[in-house]
Design a protein around this motif. Structure first.
Motif, short mmCIF file in Angstrom:
data_model
loop_
_atom_site.label_atom_id
_atom_site.label_comp_id
_atom_site.label_asym_id
_atom_site.label_seq_id
_atom_site.Cartn_x
_atom_site.Cartn_y
_atom_site.Cartn_z
N ASN A 71 0.97 -0.57 0.29
CA ASN A 71 0.03 -0.21 -0.13
C ASN A 71 0.91 1.30 0.00
N LYS A 129 -10.55 6.20 2.72
CA LYS A 129 -9.46 4.81 3.85
C LYS A 129 -8.54 4.98 2.63
N VAL A 188 -4.19 3.07 2.67
CA VAL A 188 -3.14 2.36 4.61
C VAL A 188 -1.93 2.87 3.87
N TYR A 191 -1.30 -9.20 1.43
CA TYR A 191 -1.85 -7.52 1.89
C TYR A 191 -1.29 -7.36 3.25
N ARG A 241 -2.16 -4.87 5.63
CA ARG A 241 -3.68 -3.63 6.37
C ARG A 241 -3.15 -3.27 8.13
N PRO A 256 -4.27 -2.60 11.44
CA PRO A 256 -5.69 -1.51 11.58
C PRO A 256 -5.40 -0.85 12.17
N ASN A 297 -3.69 2.42 11.51
CA ASN A 297 -2.91 2.94 9.87
C ASN A 297 -4.45 2.44 8.47
N ILE A 298 -5.13 2.35 8.73
CA ILE A 298 -6.18 2.08 7.83
C ILE A 298 -6.62 3.67 8.15
N SER A 353 -8.23 7.84 7.13
CA SER A 353 -8.90 8.94 6.36
C SER A 353 -7.07 9.55 6.24
N THR A 392 -8.43 -0.07 -0.28
CA THR A 392 -9.63 -0.30 1.24
C THR A 392 -10.92 -0.95 0.48
N GLU A 401 -3.65 -11.04 4.99
CA GLU A 401 -3.27 -9.90 5.72
C GLU A 401 -2.45 -10.20 7.01
#
Length: 312
Positions: free
Chosen positions: A158, A190, A192, A218, A220, A222, A224-225, A227, A281, A291
């Motif tokens: 990402n 959103k 990442v 992936y 991801r 959490p 750091n997810i 907007s 996302t 993940e």
């Protein structure tokens, strides 16, 4: 079971140096490809020598000498390619295809991780031109890997924090704005964000893991997810300064492409897919996919509020 022997290709690059450090930290016998083309680049030579001091071994080989590549690959179990994507259009593709051929001919590699580490190209079939070529070329490498029956792991990391978080996702700078900030649309899509050292840590953890064999992983984490608005709020809280916010419409972003050079057009296209379409996302992780933070909960990944402190 013993740890794999790892060869990092592109070890002096932005992600490559991190992969070397992460591999050594995980206790792998680590090799770094040393190419004669390095010439008089003293910074790269000294970096290679510093790897050697840390315990890595240097393997001399050239992409213009197939036998030397095969011989290098035969010494290891895992190959991680981190060749830079800055060689836009075909250079990176040709290099990786040569590496795939060497791995195929060597016949001993139990895992290959090609140079990806960004958006998943398999989900970018409708990407805008001219940036679409970067995804098409990665899919061409994947096709070659699978046709050669080479075991693989694809890593989708990402947004690198150094390029997307420290600047609050502003184009044309790598530092946080002081007074005003551009929001893409409403700024609520959103995204990442991942610290590059964490990318390397997670990547190296996949190489001996049967759960990640022939799969896409992936990254991801959490927390750091976020907007773009949430990222900006973190910076405002840390810095104690409110920024003036200006919204850039989808139309105005895409209209700006006509005045840019090729690299600029590619960048704008990628920003469009990330910040307007939500391509990082807007899908669920499914079959033949994993993940990383779920697989490796022991990794204490860097949260973006902590990451942003280095910019104060």
């Amino acid at each position: 079971m013993g740890k794999s022997k790892v060869l990092v290709v592109g070890g002096t690059g932005y992600m490559g140096r991190r992969m070397v450090r992460a591999s050594l930290a995980e206790g792998h016998e680590t090799y770094v490809l040393q190419r004669p083309e390095i010439g008089l680049d003293i910074d790269k030579v000294q970096m290679l020598l510093s790897f050697k001091k840390q315990g890595a071994r240097l393997l001399q080989a050239s992409f213009s000498d197939h036998r030397s590549l095969v011989d290098a690959v035969k010494k290891v179990d895992v190959v991680i390619c981190t060749m830079s994507g800055v060689h836009f259009r075909s250079h990176n593709l040709l290099v990786q295809l040569k590496l795939v051929e060497a791995i195929k001919d060597a016949g001993n590699v139990k895992r290959f991780l090609p140079s990806e580490f960004g958006m998943d190209p398999a989900r970018m079939g409708n990407a805008l031109e001219p940036g679409r070529v970067t995804f098409d070329e990665k899919m061409e490498v994947r096709k070659a890997i699978q046709e050669a029956n080479i075991p693989f792991t694809y890593v989708s990391a990402n947004c690198f924090a150094g390029y997307f978080a420290g600047n609050l996702s502003q184009m044309g700078t790598l530092l946080p704005p002081r007074d005003k900030v551009t929001l893409y649309g409403d700024g609520n899509v959103k995204v990442v964000y991942v610290d590059e050292d964490d990318v390397a840590t997670y990547t190296v953890k996949t190489i001996d893991d049967p759960r990640t064999l022939n799969k896409t992983v992936y990254l991801r984490p959490p927390d750091n997810i976020l907007s773009q608005r949430e990222l900006i709020e973190k910076w405002e809280k840390l810095s104690g300064r409110q920024l003036d916010k200006f919204s850039l419409s989808e139309h105005d972003l895409l209209s700006s492409m006509k005045d840019l050079d090729l690299a600029g057009q590619v960048g704008v296209g990628h920003f469009y897919h990330i910040f307007y379409e939500g391509c990082l996302t807007n899908f669920e992780i499914g079959e033949h996919e994993e993940e990383a933070s779920r697989l490796y909960p022991e990794v204490n990944y860097t949260r973006m509020d902590e990451y942003l402190k280095i910019y104060l």
